[in-house]
Write an enzyme that holds these catalytic residues in place. Sequence first.
Site, PDB file in Angstrom:
ATOM      1  CG  ASP A  46      -1.817   1.201   1.267  1.00 28.59           C
ATOM      2  OD1 ASP A  46      -2.924   1.084   0.700  1.00 28.59           O
ATOM      3  OD2 ASP A  46      -1.444   2.265   1.823  1.00 28.59           O
ATOM      4  CE  LYS A  76      -3.741   4.611   0.556  1.00 28.23           C
ATOM      5  NZ  LYS A  76      -2.323   4.593   0.926  1.00 28.23           N
ATOM      6  CG  HIS A 109      -4.737   9.687   0.123  1.00 30.16           C
ATOM      7  ND1 HIS A 109      -3.394   9.664  -0.144  1.00 30.16           N
ATOM      8  CD2 HIS A 109      -4.859   9.251   1.403  1.00 30.16           C
ATOM      9  CE1 HIS A 109      -2.738   9.219   0.926  1.00 30.16           C
ATOM     10  NE2 HIS A 109      -3.609   8.965   1.867  1.00 30.16           N
ATOM     11  CB  SER A 232       7.403  -2.571  10.531  1.00 29.14           C
ATOM     12  OG  SER A 232       8.617  -2.591  11.251  1.00 29.14           O
TER      13      SER A 232
HETATM   14  P1  NDP Z   1       0.800   1.481  11.858  1.00 28.63           P
HETATM   15  O1  NDP Z   1      -0.402   1.441  12.752  1.00 28.63           O
HETATM   16  O2  NDP Z   1       1.013   0.418  10.866  1.00 28.63           O
HETATM   17  O3  NDP Z   1       2.065   1.588  12.831  1.00 28.63           O
HETATM   18  C1  NDP Z   1       3.365   1.768  12.351  1.00 28.63           C
HETATM   19  C2  NDP Z   1       4.265   2.050  13.548  1.00 28.63           C
HETATM   20  O4  NDP Z   1       4.236   0.937  14.429  1.00 28.63           O
HETATM   21  C3  NDP Z   1       5.699   2.286  13.175  1.00 28.63           C
HETATM   22  O5  NDP Z   1       6.201   3.239  14.076  1.00 28.63           O
HETATM   23  C4  NDP Z   1       6.351   0.929  13.392  1.00 28.63           C
HETATM   24  O6  NDP Z   1       7.706   1.078  13.754  1.00 28.63           O
HETATM   25  C5  NDP Z   1       5.547   0.391  14.558  1.00 28.63           C
HETATM   26  N1  NDP Z   1       5.399  -1.077  14.501  1.00 28.63           N
HETATM   27  C6  NDP Z   1       5.115  -1.827  13.433  1.00 28.63           C
HETATM   28  N2  NDP Z   1       5.066  -3.135  13.759  1.00 28.63           N
HETATM   29  C7  NDP Z   1       5.308  -3.192  15.080  1.00 28.63           C
HETATM   30  C8  NDP Z   1       5.402  -4.271  15.996  1.00 28.63           C
HETATM   31  N3  NDP Z   1       5.228  -5.529  15.607  1.00 28.63           N
HETATM   32  N4  NDP Z   1       5.671  -3.985  17.293  1.00 28.63           N
HETATM   33  C9  NDP Z   1       5.854  -2.709  17.696  1.00 28.63           C
HETATM   34  N5  NDP Z   1       5.772  -1.649  16.877  1.00 28.63           N
HETATM   35  C10 NDP Z   1       5.519  -1.893  15.570  1.00 28.63           C
HETATM   36  O7  NDP Z   1       0.813   2.953  11.215  1.00 28.63           O
HETATM   37  P2  NDP Z   1       0.789   3.620   9.774  1.00 28.63           P
HETATM   38  O8  NDP Z   1       0.282   4.980  10.020  1.00 28.63           O
HETATM   39  O9  NDP Z   1       2.061   3.475   9.054  1.00 28.63           O
HETATM   40  O10 NDP Z   1      -0.352   2.819   8.976  1.00 28.63           O
HETATM   41  C11 NDP Z   1      -0.105   1.685   8.183  1.00 28.63           C
HETATM   42  C12 NDP Z   1      -0.302   1.997   6.721  1.00 28.63           C
HETATM   43  O11 NDP Z   1      -1.607   2.501   6.476  1.00 28.63           O
HETATM   44  C13 NDP Z   1       0.608   3.112   6.188  1.00 28.63           C
HETATM   45  O12 NDP Z   1       1.935   2.727   6.044  1.00 28.63           O
HETATM   46  C14 NDP Z   1      -0.116   3.475   4.911  1.00 28.63           C
HETATM   47  O13 NDP Z   1       0.187   2.503   3.906  1.00 28.63           O
HETATM   48  C15 NDP Z   1      -1.563   3.397   5.371  1.00 28.63           C
HETATM   49  N6  NDP Z   1      -2.081   4.727   5.770  1.00 28.63           N
HETATM   50  C16 NDP Z   1      -3.069   5.271   5.022  1.00 28.63           C
HETATM   51  C17 NDP Z   1      -3.596   6.509   5.331  1.00 28.63           C
HETATM   52  C18 NDP Z   1      -4.682   7.058   4.514  1.00 28.63           C
HETATM   53  O14 NDP Z   1      -5.028   8.235   4.678  1.00 28.63           O
HETATM   54  N7  NDP Z   1      -5.265   6.311   3.616  1.00 28.63           N
HETATM   55  C19 NDP Z   1      -3.086   7.287   6.474  1.00 28.63           C
HETATM   56  C20 NDP Z   1      -2.073   6.616   7.237  1.00 28.63           C
HETATM   57  C21 NDP Z   1      -1.614   5.375   6.891  1.00 28.63           C
HETATM   58  P3  NDP Z   1       8.959   0.747  12.796  1.00 28.63           P
HETATM   59  O15 NDP Z   1       8.598   1.089  11.386  1.00 28.63           O
HETATM   60  O16 NDP Z   1      10.038   1.625  13.362  1.00 28.63           O
HETATM   61  O17 NDP Z   1       9.277  -0.715  12.980  1.00 28.63           O
END
Ligand code: NDP
Length: 274
Positions: A46, A76, A109, A232
């Site tokens: 995504d 998006k 989006h 992540s």
């Molecule tokens: P998430 O809820 O996926 O959380 C990501 C965060 O959690 C990062 O800081 C990551 O750290 C940490 N993390 C991931 N896995 C673990 C784990 N197993 N244990 C502990 N911490 C963890 O947040 P996002 O906001 O990135 O949402 C996911 C996806 O959704 C985005 O990447 C995007 O593709 C989509 N999105 C879409 C939006 C929209 O408007 N349509 C808006 C926001 C997001 P680290 O990377 O340092 O490991």
Amino acid sequence: MTSVPNVTLNNGVTMPQLGFGVFQVPDEETTAAVASALEAGYRSIDTAAIYGNERGVGKALAASGIPREELFVTTKLWNEDQGHDRASAAFEASLDKLGLDHVDLYLVHWPAPDRDLYVQTYKALEKILADGRARAIGVSNFQVSHLRRLMEHTGITPAVNQVELHPGLQQKALRAFHAEHGIATEAWSPLAQGAVLDDQAIVGVAEAHGVTPAQVVLRWHLQSGNIVIPKSVTPARIRQNLDVFGFRLTDADMTAVAGLDRDLRTGPDPDTFN
Ligand code: NDP
């Protein structure tokens, strides 16, 4: 390798229920993160034009050698590109950056209600779908009022609405509307960017199953029927987030997580974000 179940969208296209998100990953780091995800077994990625990392995603996809039909790529359309003609041009730019001739899912989006362009924007997406350049189309961050208006003025019910959704913001009314109209619910920030991982109820369930809080939250989504796209850049977490098919939450666990709903929005409010 882990086998991720598919969700069948309302036009018959199948989409992995668990994918990989790349929001806030710089383009130059995205190729390594996506390569790591593909190696772990993710097949759905995504991204979005505004993330500025479609090139990085495309490079990882090309280098993987995985057949195109085994991949599911979502991107998006950004708010500033809303409007019929701008949307068509923005789509071409995204395809070019991704190095693909089609995407699997193309989303508007945000509704950006003050712009008042989402209906004509979506009509451009209907043409993209008809031309076979996206296998499915949908929206993101649409509230019930936006969905109602869209569906009144366009011909194709969105296949997906990708919205902020996690234990702190469970979106019950919106999910009920999706279920009624055959729109798949896709959860963004499924881990609330980490904000729910210290909740005692989640930690307790995790301890009982010998898994991590993040795995409990992802399992809760999957058992609730949501599509999830955790992000992540940490290879061990990338693998951990996919390793959620070897245990099941009990009804009591599901109820414990359901009790955490508290209107916790980590992102913008779709009614006012433009
Ligand atoms: P998430 O809820 O996926 O959380 C990501 C965060 O959690 C990062 O800081 C990551 O750290 C940490 N993390 C991931 N896995 C673990 C784990 N197993 N244990 C502990 N911490 C963890 O947040 P996002 O906001 O990135 O949402 C996911 C996806 O959704 C985005 O990447 C995007 O593709 C989509 N999105 C879409 C939006 C929209 O408007 N349509 C808006 C926001 C997001 P680290 O990377 O340092 O490991």
